[in-house]
Design a protein around this motif. Structure first.
Motif, PDB file in Angstrom:
ATOM      1  N   UNK A   2      78.353 -17.909  61.976  1.00 55.39           N
ATOM      2  CA  UNK A   2      78.017 -19.304  62.273  1.00 55.39           C
ATOM      3  C   UNK A   2      76.737 -19.408  63.097  1.00 55.39           C
ATOM      4  N   UNK A   3      76.469 -18.383  63.917  1.00 50.85           N
ATOM      5  CA  UNK A   3      75.232 -18.401  64.709  1.00 50.85           C
ATOM      6  C   UNK A   3      74.015 -18.313  63.785  1.00 50.85           C
ATOM      7  N   UNK A   4      74.077 -17.410  62.801  1.00 48.94           N
ATOM      8  CA  UNK A   4      72.971 -17.299  61.846  1.00 48.94           C
ATOM      9  C   UNK A   4      72.837 -18.584  61.026  1.00 48.94           C
ATOM     10  N   UNK A   5      73.976 -19.139  60.621  1.00 41.55           N
ATOM     11  CA  UNK A   5      73.947 -20.394  59.873  1.00 41.55           C
ATOM     12  C   UNK A   5      73.316 -21.502  60.701  1.00 41.55           C
ATOM     13  N   UNK A  12      65.487 -24.735  58.682  1.00 44.09           N
ATOM     14  CA  UNK A  12      65.269 -25.443  57.414  1.00 44.09           C
ATOM     15  C   UNK A  12      65.008 -26.923  57.650  1.00 44.09           C
ATOM     16  N   UNK A  13      65.863 -27.556  58.447  1.00 46.67           N
ATOM     17  CA  UNK A  13      65.699 -28.989  58.710  1.00 46.67           C
ATOM     18  C   UNK A  13      64.395 -29.267  59.450  1.00 46.67           C
ATOM     19  N   UNK A  14      64.067 -28.404  60.415  1.00 47.70           N
ATOM     20  CA  UNK A  14      62.833 -28.605  61.181  1.00 47.70           C
ATOM     21  C   UNK A  14      61.604 -28.434  60.298  1.00 47.70           C
ATOM     22  N   UNK A  15      61.613 -27.399  59.437  1.00 50.81           N
ATOM     23  CA  UNK A  15      60.460 -27.150  58.568  1.00 50.81           C
ATOM     24  C   UNK A  15      60.274 -28.295  57.574  1.00 50.81           C
ATOM     25  N   UNK A  16      61.381 -28.724  56.955  1.00 50.28           N
ATOM     26  CA  UNK A  16      61.280 -29.807  55.968  1.00 50.28           C
ATOM     27  C   UNK A  16      60.819 -31.107  56.634  1.00 50.28           C
ATOM     28  N   UNK A  17      61.509 -31.475  57.730  1.00 46.80           N
ATOM     29  CA  UNK A  17      61.151 -32.725  58.415  1.00 46.80           C
ATOM     30  C   UNK A  17      59.757 -32.632  59.038  1.00 46.80           C
ATOM     31  N   UNK A 188      64.662 -29.659  68.508  1.00 39.55           N
ATOM     32  CA  UNK A 188      65.741 -29.834  69.491  1.00 39.55           C
ATOM     33  C   UNK A 188      66.857 -30.696  68.903  1.00 39.55           C
ATOM     34  N   UNK A 189      66.449 -31.787  68.223  1.00 35.58           N
ATOM     35  CA  UNK A 189      67.446 -32.678  67.633  1.00 35.58           C
ATOM     36  C   UNK A 189      68.287 -31.950  66.590  1.00 35.58           C
ATOM     37  N   UNK A 190      67.624 -31.209  65.684  1.00 33.44           N
ATOM     38  CA  UNK A 190      68.372 -30.524  64.630  1.00 33.44           C
ATOM     39  C   UNK A 190      69.191 -29.358  65.180  1.00 33.44           C
ATOM     40  N   UNK A 191      68.729 -28.757  66.281  1.00 37.38           N
ATOM     41  CA  UNK A 191      69.541 -27.708  66.918  1.00 37.38           C
ATOM     42  C   UNK A 191      70.873 -28.286  67.383  1.00 37.38           C
ATOM     43  N   UNK A 192      70.810 -29.456  68.014  1.00 39.39           N
ATOM     44  CA  UNK A 192      72.033 -30.099  68.485  1.00 39.39           C
ATOM     45  C   UNK A 192      72.825 -30.693  67.319  1.00 39.39           C
ATOM     46  N   UNK A 193      72.105 -31.318  66.372  1.00 39.42           N
ATOM     47  CA  UNK A 193      72.777 -31.990  65.257  1.00 39.42           C
ATOM     48  C   UNK A 193      73.499 -30.990  64.350  1.00 39.42           C
ATOM     49  N   UNK A 194      72.814 -29.889  63.993  1.00 41.11           N
ATOM     50  CA  UNK A 194      73.453 -28.896  63.128  1.00 41.11           C
ATOM     51  C   UNK A 194      74.619 -28.221  63.822  1.00 41.11           C
TER      52      UNK A 194
END
Length: 426
Positions: A2-5, A12-17, A188-194
């Motif tokens: 889960x840590x790797x995921x 992925x989310x950060x790069x795309x956004x 930061x947002x996607x780290x918390x959101x994911x």
């Protein structure tokens, strides 16, 4: 795992956004720069026309006016009258002579501005504005021919785009700073959101592991007894074989009940359980459940009561068999944990278009901290698992049935002492 995921989803989310943000910023920056260049070039042309109008109207060229115009616009100006340069030392420098010669050559070759086209009869000025590079420095340039006193004023104008370049650089740095800050914020947002997204997966994985461990334990127990009884039956005298056979039969039925409960929960999880909803008279349903458990309660010396509304109860649209199953689970649970001499009460009430079915007992009760946990799979207040008739799946199945009906099932303290399980249907 889960840590790797978590890390991969965040990247992925950060790069795309971030890529989308940067592309949109580049588009906005390109549009802004185009507007800035057009605005600066328009201002340049306005100032050139101002100079042309002044020179056309004046019979004598004022050095003071030109000096003020130079200070206001920062134009480098070279004026030739019939081929002779006019001396305005403060308006140009010797280093610009080559640039002015190239401006006149460019105007002649690319914009068809020829001094020979101006005759003594000419009345209209001819001019052209264009971009120009002076020693790798981008500039705006203009070439003007003005008929004057039977001759011609040949005017070359040079204006550095240094101020524009500074403005564009400032805009680019500002956009870069905003994009960088935005990308960091997105990370930061996607780290918390994911992480919030993964938490249910972690919890489901934990519950799945616990479920498998509990299932293995519950299945191993009757299986061990059956194998032990079978081995003992082979070595025991014939008169004892019937006793061991009975034990094997009871444990086999116990295992069958466990498997059926697990299949029911599996069907609920996969949404494969179907409901056959009809108009059901809930008071009749409760009476049927009461009669079914009345003899069992009597055998356990427990008083089983029922309370129904005096007024007629409107029919409830539900699956009769599934609701009977849920009520049977709650009644069986109440009779199992209520000591001899106790009381279990089954009741029905209607409140604000909601149907409330309550199974209350005066048993030992359930601590507040465990009132929600009792609906977990394989959870039992009897930590030693001495009760072989319950696997800790009944309340979970009852809640799933109620939820399939878009209702709710919860536990609360009964009046005085004990626990009440409440089913709410709409």
């Amino acid at each position: 795992m889960f840590k790797k995921l978590h890390i991969r989803l965040t990247l992925l989310c950060t790069i795309v956004s971030g890529s989308i943000l940067i592309l949109m910023s580049l588009a906005c920056l390109s549009f802004q720069e185009a507007n800035s260049r057009e605005s600066y070039f328009s201002d340049f042309r306005v100032n050139v026309n101002m100079l042309i109008n002044y020179l056309e109207e004046q019979s004598v060229i004022s050095h003071i006016w030109l000096a003020q115009f130079h200070n206001d616009t920062h134009f480098e100006i070279d004026i030739q009258d019939n081929g002779e340069p006019l001396a305005f030392g403060s308006l140009t420098t010797v280093s610009k002579e080559e640039a002015f010669a190239r401006i006149r050559e460019t105007a002649r070759n690319e914009h068809n501005i020829y001094e020979e086209t101006i005759t003594p009869q000419s009345r209209l000025s001819v001019h052209a504005e264009f971009t120009f590079t002076d020693k790798q420095t981008p500039c705006y340039a203009a070439m003007v021919l003005i008929p004057k006193n039977g001759g011609v004023l040949n005017i070359a104008i040079l204006h550095s785009m240094e101020e524009l370049q500074k403005t564009l650089l400032t805009q680019r740095l500002l956009f870069a700073a905003v994009d960088t800050a935005g990308t960091i914020f997105l990370a930061i947002f996607f780290w918390l959101f994911t992480w919030r997204m993964i938490l249910p997966l972690i919890e489901n994985r934990r519950k799945q592991t616990e479920f498998i461990a509990s299932t293995s334990h519950e299945l191993r127990s009757p299986l061990t007894v059956m194998l032990s009884s079978l081995s003992a039956m082979r070595q025991a005298p014939p008169e004892d074989a019937a006793r061991f056979s009975k034990i094997i039969e009871l444990e086999g039925k116990r295992m069958s009940r466990l498997i059926n409960d697990m299949l029911t929960l599996s069907g609920a999880d996969s949404s494969s359980l179907t409901l056959r909803k009809t108009a059901v008279e809930l008071d009749t349903l409760l009476l049927s459940s009461y009669e079914k458990f009345e003899s069992l309660a009597r055998d356990k010396s427990i008083s089983l009561g029922i309370t129904l509304p005096e007024d007629s109860v409107p029919p409830c649209h539900c699956d009769k068999e599934r609701m009977e199953q849920a009520l049977s689970i709650l009644l069986d649970n109440a009779l199992s944990y209520t000591p001899a001499g106790g009381r279990v009460c089954l009741s029905l009430s209607v409140s604000q278009e909601n149907f409330l079915m309550r199974v209350a007992d005066n048993g030992p009760g359930i601590p507040d901290a465990e009132k929600e946990a009792v609906f977990d799979r394989f959870y039992r207040c009897d930590k030693s698992h001495k009760d072989k008739n319950h696997f800790g799946l009944g309340l979970c199945i009852a809640r799933e049935i109620v939820r399939m009906h878009k209702g709710n099932l919860w536990a609360e303290d009964a009046k005085g002492k004990g626990t009440a399980f409440v089913i709410m249907l709409k």
